[in-house]
Design a protein around this motif. Structure first.
Motif, PDB file in Angstrom:
ATOM      1  N   ALA A 140      -9.780  12.190   2.589  1.00 34.52           N
ATOM      2  CA  ALA A 140     -10.045  10.778   2.889  1.00 34.52           C
ATOM      3  C   ALA A 140      -9.842   9.926   1.639  1.00 34.52           C
ATOM      4  CB  ALA A 140     -11.459  10.603   3.435  1.00 34.52           C
ATOM      5  N   PHE A 141     -10.274  10.422   0.493  1.00 34.97           N
ATOM      6  CA  PHE A 141     -10.080   9.706  -0.767  1.00 34.97           C
ATOM      7  C   PHE A 141      -8.590   9.584  -1.081  1.00 34.97           C
ATOM      8  CE2 PHE A 141      -9.329  10.010  -5.378  1.00 34.97           C
ATOM      9  CZ  PHE A 141      -9.855   8.787  -5.770  1.00 34.97           C
ATOM     10  N   ALA A 142      -7.848  10.687  -0.931  1.00 37.01           N
ATOM     11  CA  ALA A 142      -6.413  10.674  -1.227  1.00 37.01           C
ATOM     12  C   ALA A 142      -5.683   9.674  -0.331  1.00 37.01           C
ATOM     13  CB  ALA A 142      -5.829  12.068  -1.056  1.00 37.01           C
ATOM     14  N   LYS A 143      -6.026   9.647   0.938  1.00 38.77           N
ATOM     15  CA  LYS A 143      -5.381   8.719   1.873  1.00 38.77           C
ATOM     16  C   LYS A 143      -5.710   7.273   1.507  1.00 38.77           C
ATOM     17  CE  LYS A 143      -4.979   7.583   6.740  1.00 38.77           C
ATOM     18  NZ  LYS A 143      -5.404   7.893   8.110  1.00 38.77           N
ATOM     19  N   ALA A 144      -6.974   7.001   1.238  1.00 38.77           N
ATOM     20  CA  ALA A 144      -7.379   5.641   0.868  1.00 38.77           C
ATOM     21  C   ALA A 144      -6.706   5.217  -0.432  1.00 38.77           C
ATOM     22  CB  ALA A 144      -8.901   5.562   0.722  1.00 38.77           C
ATOM     23  N   ARG A 145      -6.591   6.130  -1.379  1.00 38.81           N
ATOM     24  CA  ARG A 145      -5.947   5.812  -2.661  1.00 38.81           C
ATOM     25  C   ARG A 145      -4.468   5.516  -2.457  1.00 38.81           C
ATOM     26  NH1 ARG A 145      -6.016   9.324  -8.223  1.00 38.81           N
ATOM     27  NH2 ARG A 145      -5.220   7.656  -9.508  1.00 38.81           N
ATOM     28  N   ARG A 146      -3.788   6.333  -1.648  1.00 45.03           N
ATOM     29  CA  ARG A 146      -2.366   6.081  -1.356  1.00 45.03           C
ATOM     30  C   ARG A 146      -2.187   4.712  -0.718  1.00 45.03           C
ATOM     31  NH1 ARG A 146      -2.370  11.371   0.341  1.00 45.03           N
ATOM     32  NH2 ARG A 146      -2.555  10.721   2.513  1.00 45.03           N
ATOM     33  N   THR A 165      -4.154   2.094  -0.940  1.00 47.62           N
ATOM     34  CA  THR A 165      -4.459   1.057  -1.925  1.00 47.62           C
ATOM     35  C   THR A 165      -3.308   0.899  -2.905  1.00 47.62           C
ATOM     36  OG1 THR A 165      -6.818   1.487  -1.753  1.00 47.62           O
ATOM     37  CG2 THR A 165      -6.077   0.336  -3.721  1.00 47.62           C
ATOM     38  N   LEU A 166      -2.778   2.026  -3.399  1.00 50.91           N
ATOM     39  CA  LEU A 166      -1.682   1.963  -4.361  1.00 50.91           C
ATOM     40  C   LEU A 166      -0.428   1.365  -3.739  1.00 50.91           C
ATOM     41  CD1 LEU A 166      -2.059   5.372  -6.227  1.00 50.91           C
ATOM     42  CD2 LEU A 166      -2.656   3.097  -7.062  1.00 50.91           C
ATOM     43  N   SER A 167      -0.121   1.767  -2.510  1.00 45.62           N
ATOM     44  CA  SER A 167       1.097   1.258  -1.889  1.00 45.62           C
ATOM     45  C   SER A 167       0.994  -0.239  -1.596  1.00 45.62           C
ATOM     46  CB  SER A 167       1.430   2.027  -0.614  1.00 45.62           C
ATOM     47  OG  SER A 167       0.447   1.808   0.370  1.00 45.62           O
ATOM     48  N   SER A 168      -0.187  -0.721  -1.330  1.00 46.60           N
ATOM     49  CA  SER A 168      -0.342  -2.153  -1.075  1.00 46.60           C
ATOM     50  C   SER A 168      -0.227  -2.969  -2.359  1.00 46.60           C
ATOM     51  CB  SER A 168      -1.672  -2.449  -0.380  1.00 46.60           C
ATOM     52  OG  SER A 168      -2.747  -2.225  -1.256  1.00 46.60           O
ATOM     53  N   GLU A 195      16.829  -1.077  -4.611  1.00 47.31           N
ATOM     54  CA  GLU A 195      15.396  -1.284  -4.811  1.00 47.31           C
ATOM     55  C   GLU A 195      15.118  -1.618  -6.265  1.00 47.31           C
ATOM     56  OE1 GLU A 195      12.857   1.356  -2.428  1.00 47.31           O
ATOM     57  OE2 GLU A 195      11.801   1.680  -4.288  1.00 47.31           O
ATOM     58  N   THR A 196      14.182  -2.527  -6.506  1.00 48.97           N
ATOM     59  CA  THR A 196      13.822  -2.886  -7.876  1.00 48.97           C
ATOM     60  C   THR A 196      12.759  -1.948  -8.389  1.00 48.97           C
ATOM     61  OG1 THR A 196      12.097  -4.399  -7.153  1.00 48.97           O
ATOM     62  CG2 THR A 196      14.297  -5.333  -7.488  1.00 48.97           C
ATOM     63  N   ASP A 197      12.664  -1.832  -9.729  1.00 45.88           N
ATOM     64  CA  ASP A 197      11.614  -1.037 -10.339  1.00 45.88           C
ATOM     65  C   ASP A 197      10.312  -1.815 -10.238  1.00 45.88           C
ATOM     66  OD1 ASP A 197      13.236   1.062 -11.148  1.00 45.88           O
ATOM     67  OD2 ASP A 197      13.857  -0.033 -12.950  1.00 45.88           O
ATOM     68  N   ALA A 198       9.223  -1.121  -9.922  1.00 48.74           N
ATOM     69  CA  ALA A 198       7.913  -1.773  -9.819  1.00 48.74           C
ATOM     70  C   ALA A 198       6.961  -1.108 -10.805  1.00 48.74           C
ATOM     71  CB  ALA A 198       7.369  -1.657  -8.405  1.00 48.74           C
ATOM     72  N   THR A 199       6.143  -1.901 -11.425  1.00 52.08           N
ATOM     73  CA  THR A 199       5.091  -1.365 -12.281  1.00 52.08           C
ATOM     74  C   THR A 199       3.766  -1.823 -11.738  1.00 52.08           C
ATOM     75  OG1 THR A 199       5.222  -3.246 -13.772  1.00 52.08           O
ATOM     76  CG2 THR A 199       6.553  -1.317 -14.340  1.00 52.08           C
ATOM     77  N   MET A 200       2.723  -1.063 -12.034  1.00 55.00           N
ATOM     78  CA  MET A 200       1.409  -1.378 -11.503  1.00 55.00           C
ATOM     79  C   MET A 200       0.413  -1.440 -12.648  1.00 55.00           C
ATOM     80  SD  MET A 200      -0.680   0.663  -8.628  1.00 55.00           S
ATOM     81  CE  MET A 200      -1.121   1.986  -9.718  1.00 55.00           C
TER      82      MET A 200
END
Length: 96
Positions: free
Chosen positions: A65-71, A73-76, A88-93
């Protein structure tokens, strides 16, 4: 200027964290450290505090559940965009 494929590197410097544990949790942690010391045949006692980081890492690595929620959150937060040419452009976070 050359466009790099690698973005900013995360800071891997350990962070000191002070927390309070309920007495029962600390007793269990101390017992766990003692059991670990004896089960792997260590000559020196394992400090209970040394178990906390590996326990948290293990929990986060195995909690689906944590891994799914993290994915999610990160993808958003990534915000990939596509050029008209279809590249596709390079993205940084910025993880704070």
């Amino acid at each position: 200027m050359t466009k790099l494929k690698l973005g900013p590197l995360e800071d891997d410097k350990p962070v000191k964290l002070t927390t309070e544990l309920p007495a029962a949790v600390f007793r269990d942690l101390r017992s766990d450290a003692e059991i670990l010391t004896h089960s792997v045949g260590l000559m020196t006692r394992t400090e209970p505090a040394k178990l906390i980081a590996p326990m948290i890492e293990r929990r986060m690595a195995t909690d689906r559940a944590f891994a799914k929620a993290r994915r999610n959150t990160l993808s958003s937060h990534l915000g990939h965009s596509v050029h008209d040419a279809g590249q596709e452009t390079d993205a940084t976070m910025d993880c704070r």
